[in-house]
Design an enzyme around this catalytic site. Structure first.
Site, PDB file in Angstrom:
ATOM      1  N   CYS A   1       0.943  -1.046  -0.009  1.00 52.98           N
ATOM      2  CA  CYS A   1      -0.006  -0.081  -0.145  1.00 52.98           C
ATOM      3  C   CYS A   1       0.913   1.264  -0.049  1.00 52.98           C
ATOM      4  O   CYS A   1       0.457   2.463   0.007  1.00 52.98           O
ATOM      5  CB  CYS A   1      -1.108  -0.160   1.183  1.00 52.98           C
ATOM      6  SG  CYS A   1      -2.083  -1.453   0.892  1.00 52.98           S
TER       7      CYS A   1
ATOM      8  N   HIS B   1      -1.250   7.872   6.729  1.00 47.28           N
ATOM      9  CA  HIS B   1      -1.625   6.455   5.969  1.00 47.28           C
ATOM     10  C   HIS B   1      -2.693   5.663   6.700  1.00 47.28           C
ATOM     11  O   HIS B   1      -3.529   4.864   6.199  1.00 47.28           O
ATOM     12  CB  HIS B   1      -0.335   5.736   6.041  1.00 47.28           C
ATOM     13  CG  HIS B   1      -0.381   4.266   5.583  1.00 47.28           C
ATOM     14  ND1 HIS B   1      -0.898   3.940   4.303  1.00 47.28           N
ATOM     15  CD2 HIS B   1      -0.859   3.023   6.349  1.00 47.28           C
ATOM     16  CE1 HIS B   1      -1.152   2.780   3.991  1.00 47.28           C
ATOM     17  NE2 HIS B   1      -1.144   2.158   5.334  1.00 47.28           N
TER      18      HIS B   1
ATOM     19  N   HIS C   1      -9.725   2.611   1.819  1.00 50.29           N
ATOM     20  CA  HIS C   1      -8.335   2.148   1.630  1.00 50.29           C
ATOM     21  C   HIS C   1      -8.313   1.772   0.055  1.00 50.29           C
ATOM     22  O   HIS C   1      -8.452   0.979  -0.324  1.00 50.29           O
ATOM     23  CB  HIS C   1      -7.579   1.089   2.425  1.00 50.29           C
ATOM     24  CG  HIS C   1      -6.315   1.018   2.554  1.00 50.29           C
ATOM     25  ND1 HIS C   1      -5.406   1.510   1.375  1.00 50.29           N
ATOM     26  CD2 HIS C   1      -5.152   0.253   3.324  1.00 50.29           C
ATOM     27  CE1 HIS C   1      -4.277   1.308   1.445  1.00 50.29           C
ATOM     28  NE2 HIS C   1      -4.017   0.582   3.018  1.00 50.29           N
TER      29      HIS C   1
END
Lengths: 83, 412
Positions: B164, B302, B337
């Site tokens: 990610c 994040h 996400h």
């Protein structure tokens, strides 16, 4: 299947691949590839669809027989006579 | 000639996010804090909250090409064309052999493989029915390659696999390739088609890290005491990157300058994040930018809504930023996400701050976790900030990868 039914089957498969395919001006004894937006991967899609719909195993050496609509019908007619 | 200090700027942005298919609409959604997370139904798995994108999929290529390619490729093609359009770049402005395409991916091929196994399950697992499209769809360069085919780009293309952190990593790759003079323009971004995979949801669930809520719009809630995991989203964002002098020469709008970046590795654990290494990564990016913590105006976190992940990042931020007072926000609370697209989409959502001086909020925080209570955390309502010059964008990923990109408002 009759020749007309086989023709409709092939066109139906092509329409599934490309719903914008224009069959109006298709000349049945000329190569499909020259007239429609089809390439070698699309022909493999046609082969796969025939396998899925009618359990046909078309050997690679016979692929050229699928070049035009007429040649498709000629090639498939004996294979689909009981379908 | 020393190219390592060459200035690289963002001159175009194309995106597809849950709830928006362009930057202006995306910004509006984020400032309003409007979530479009919805329940979706996944094969084998059942229902789960997810971020799904609605964008004009046939704007730049035919339905036939979308059917042949992948969802990731479809995203990539749309966003690349949109990025070029927003940059005001004609396809032939740059030599197509001098354009690079770098696309960040968390994973690729999972969706296609799951679909194909399902397909042959209908034929008693006879592999004669396995599609010939499987390999070209699942090669890792697929989304980047689909972009080159659509745009006639003959320069390098490849994907950057960095979990990610991949979106940021692709931006960094673009910057580096421009500085190395390998290319004259880069299309760099990230793509996620992960909502098509039951396995990704099931794996997060098995890990105890899949976000849930009665109202799916509340499922993604980083920093909240009640957070219970990640909301998986699809999406993509592609940037046009150019050298500053090229951009100025053609009078391009400059969205921001990439002044710093860093990537490092935890070298510890498959899934657990590690604050000290994240802190080092942020510090390296600031050092490379020649900036101090006091120079930063927005930290876009994040944080994914997992218990430990959010706390680790907050510890890392606290250790680097101390008494400096940047505003801190989180985009995932609104869009979920977006995996390989997360870093780039979240940066894009914050770039307009250079124009409107606003910091978009982190939503769904009704009980702030004391361990995440950083000063200047922007909660539930946007805030205006007098000065808006520097955005620091964090993106971290599994198997211990950290990435940070620092973007500065362009000043001559």
């Amino acid at each position: 299947m009759t020749r007309d039914q086989i023709k409709d089957l092939v066109l139906d498969i092509i329409a599934d691949i490309d719903d914008e395919a224009d069959f109006e001006t298709l000349v049945s004894d000329q190569p499909l590839r020259d007239q429609l937006d089809l390439d070698s991967m699309d022909f493999l899609d046609i082969v796969m669809e025939l396998r899925k719909r009618h359990q046909l195993q078309i050997p690679e050496e016979d692929y050229p027989q699928l070049a035009s609509l007429d040649s498709c019908v000629n090639y498939l007619e004996p294979l689909l006579k009981d379908a | 000639m020393d190219n390592t200090q060459q200035r690289i700027v963002i001159t175009g942005v194309g995106l597809a996010a849950p709830g928006a298919d362009n930057l202006a609409d995306f910004r509006k959604k984020l400032l309003a804090g409007t979530s479009d997370i919805q329940e979706i139904d996944l094969r084998y798995f059942g229902s789960a909250p997810a971020g799904i994108c609605d964008f004009p999929e046939t704007k730049y290529r035919k339905k036939k090409e979308n059917k042949r390619g992948t969802r990731a490729g479809c995203f990539g093609v749309y966003c690349a064309h949109e990025a070029l359009a927003s940059a005001g770049l004609a396809h032939d402005y740059y030599d197509p052999a001098r354009i690079g395409v770098y696309i960040g991916l968390t994973e690729h091929g999972t969706v296609e493989t799951e679909n194909e196994v399902y397909n042959i399950s209908k034929f008693d697992y006879n592999v004669d029915y396995w599609t010939h499209h499987h390999n070209p769809r699942t090669v890792l360069n697929n989304p980047a390659g689909e972009i080159t085919m659509s745009l006639g780009i003959t320069g390098p293309h490849y994907s950057i696999g960095a979990a990610c952190a991949a979106g940021n990593a692709s931006l960094i790759q673009g910057v580096q390739m421009l500085r190395l003079n390998e290319v004259d323009m880069a299309l760099a971004g990230g793509v996620s088609e992960s909502t098509g995979s039951f396995g990704i949801f099931a794996s997060f669930k098995a890990q105890g890290a899949l976000g849930e809520a009665d109202d799916p719009r509340m499922a993604s809630r980083p920093f909240d005491q009640s957070r219970n995991g990640i909301v998986v989203s699809e999406g993509a964002c592609v940037y046009v990157l150019e050298r500053l002098e090229s951009a100025l020469e053609r009078g391009a709008k400059i969205y921001g300058e990439i002044v710093g970046y860093a990537i490092n590795s935890d070298a510890r654990d498959f899934v657990l994040p590690y604050a000290p290494r994240q802190a080092e990564c942020m510090q390296m990016a600031l050092d490379r930018a020649g900036l101090t913590p006091e120079d930063v105006d927005i930290i876009n976190t994040h944080a994914t809504g997992t218990k430990q992940g959010d706390i680790e990042e907050c510890k890392a931020i606290a250790s680097v930023f101390g008494n400096a007072a940047p505003h801190i926000n989180n985009t995932k609370s609104i869009i979920g996400h977006a995996m390989g697209a997360a870093g780039v989409l979240e940066l894009a959502g914050n770039l307009p701050a250079f124009d409107d001086n606003m910091v978009h909020p982190t939503i769904n925080v009704s009980h702030l976790d004391p361990e995440c209570a950083l000063p200047n955390l922007v909660l539930n309502e946007p805030v205006r900030r007098e000065r808006m010059s520097v955005i620091l964008n964090n993106s971290f990923g599994m198997v211990g990868i950290n990435s940070v990109v620092v973007v500065q408002r362009y000043t001559p």
